[in-house]
Design an enzyme around this catalytic site. Structure first.
Site, mmCIF file in Angstrom:
data_model
loop_
_atom_site.group_PDB
_atom_site.id
_atom_site.type_symbol
_atom_site.label_atom_id
_atom_site.label_comp_id
_atom_site.label_asym_id
_atom_site.label_seq_id
_atom_site.Cartn_x
_atom_site.Cartn_y
_atom_site.Cartn_z
ATOM 1 N N ILE A 132 0.901 -1.154 0.000
ATOM 2 C CA ILE A 132 0.000 0.000 0.000
ATOM 3 C C ILE A 132 0.937 1.200 0.000
ATOM 4 O O ILE A 132 1.561 1.504 1.014
ATOM 5 C CB ILE A 132 -0.925 0.018 1.230
ATOM 6 C CG1 ILE A 132 -1.776 -1.251 1.275
ATOM 7 C CG2 ILE A 132 -1.807 1.266 1.208
ATOM 8 C CD1 ILE A 132 -2.604 -1.396 2.544
ATOM 9 N N PRO A 133 1.091 1.881 -1.126
ATOM 10 C CA PRO A 133 2.202 2.814 -1.328
ATOM 11 C C PRO A 133 2.054 4.176 -0.638
ATOM 12 O O PRO A 133 1.940 5.217 -1.296
ATOM 13 C CB PRO A 133 2.252 2.950 -2.852
ATOM 14 C CG PRO A 133 0.826 2.764 -3.273
ATOM 15 C CD PRO A 133 0.266 1.739 -2.333
ATOM 16 N N CYS A 134 2.103 4.172 0.683
ATOM 17 C CA CYS A 134 2.012 5.435 1.418
ATOM 18 C C CYS A 134 3.221 6.326 1.151
ATOM 19 O O CYS A 134 3.143 7.544 1.349
ATOM 20 C CB CYS A 134 1.846 5.170 2.913
ATOM 21 S SG CYS A 134 3.135 4.133 3.627
ATOM 22 N N HIS A 135 4.313 5.755 0.657
ATOM 23 C CA HIS A 135 5.494 6.560 0.344
ATOM 24 C C HIS A 135 5.225 7.545 -0.798
ATOM 25 O O HIS A 135 5.963 8.508 -0.955
ATOM 26 C CB HIS A 135 6.688 5.658 -0.001
ATOM 27 C CG HIS A 135 6.458 4.738 -1.145
ATOM 28 N ND1 HIS A 135 5.814 3.519 -1.005
ATOM 29 C CD2 HIS A 135 6.774 4.851 -2.463
ATOM 30 C CE1 HIS A 135 5.756 2.927 -2.179
ATOM 31 N NE2 HIS A 135 6.324 3.710 -3.089
#
Length: 167
Positions: A132-135
């Site tokens: 889950i690409p929170c970056h």
């Protein structure tokens, strides 16, 4: 808000996988992938305990991702999103941010009818970073935080991931 970081002792991980910049402690079972935590790079690696598990599939997907981030492999993973309804909305919205692109906390908050700080808190509670690409969510004035923090190691992970995805 329930803080999901630092929930396990080393012997409780289902695997500790290599990343170019750290180790990844991973929890998962037959229901799906549950948690990924960044660990110090010097830590011992552990292969997935089960030969046909979601953790093994994650390890294989990560190996491809480290070589070529443009190969969409994480969509094949079963994931368990444990969080509040709002956190789940944010995490699902993160999945819509295209690889190689970023979105500010404010822009994501406007899409969700929320506030940037609330979006930042949900990003910080993300139990499955990278998948889950929170970056990909940044501050309007720079990098912002990552994983609920602002120290050099955490921001270094974020910088590495963003740079890797724009290659």
């Amino acid at each position: 808000m329930i803080k999901m970081r630092k929930i396990c002792k080393a012997e409780e991980w289902d695997a500790v996988l290599a990343a170019p910049f750290a180790r990844l402690g991973v929890l998962g079972d037959e229901s799906g992938l549950r948690h990924i935590e960044f660990l110090p790079r010097e830590g011992e690696l552990w292969s997935p305990r089960l030969n046909d598990s979601v953790v093994l599939r994650l390890e294989q997907a990560l190996q491809h991702y480290w070589q070529n981030p443009h190969t969409p492999l994480f969509t094949e993973l079963s994931c368990i999103f444990e969080g509040t309804p709002f956190q789940r909305r944010v995490w699902e919205a993160l999945l819509d941010i295209p690889l190689g692109e970023t979105l500010t906390y404010g822009a994501l908050a406007r899409r969700l009818g929320s506030a940037p700080r609330a979006v930042g808190q949900a990003c910080g509670a993300n139990p499955l970073p990278i998948v889950i690409p929170c970056h990909r969510v940044v501050s309007s004035q720079g990098m912002g935080g990552f994983m609920g923090g602002r120290n050099n190691a955490e921001l270094g992970y974020k910088r590495w991931l963003l740079t890797h995805e724009t290659q």
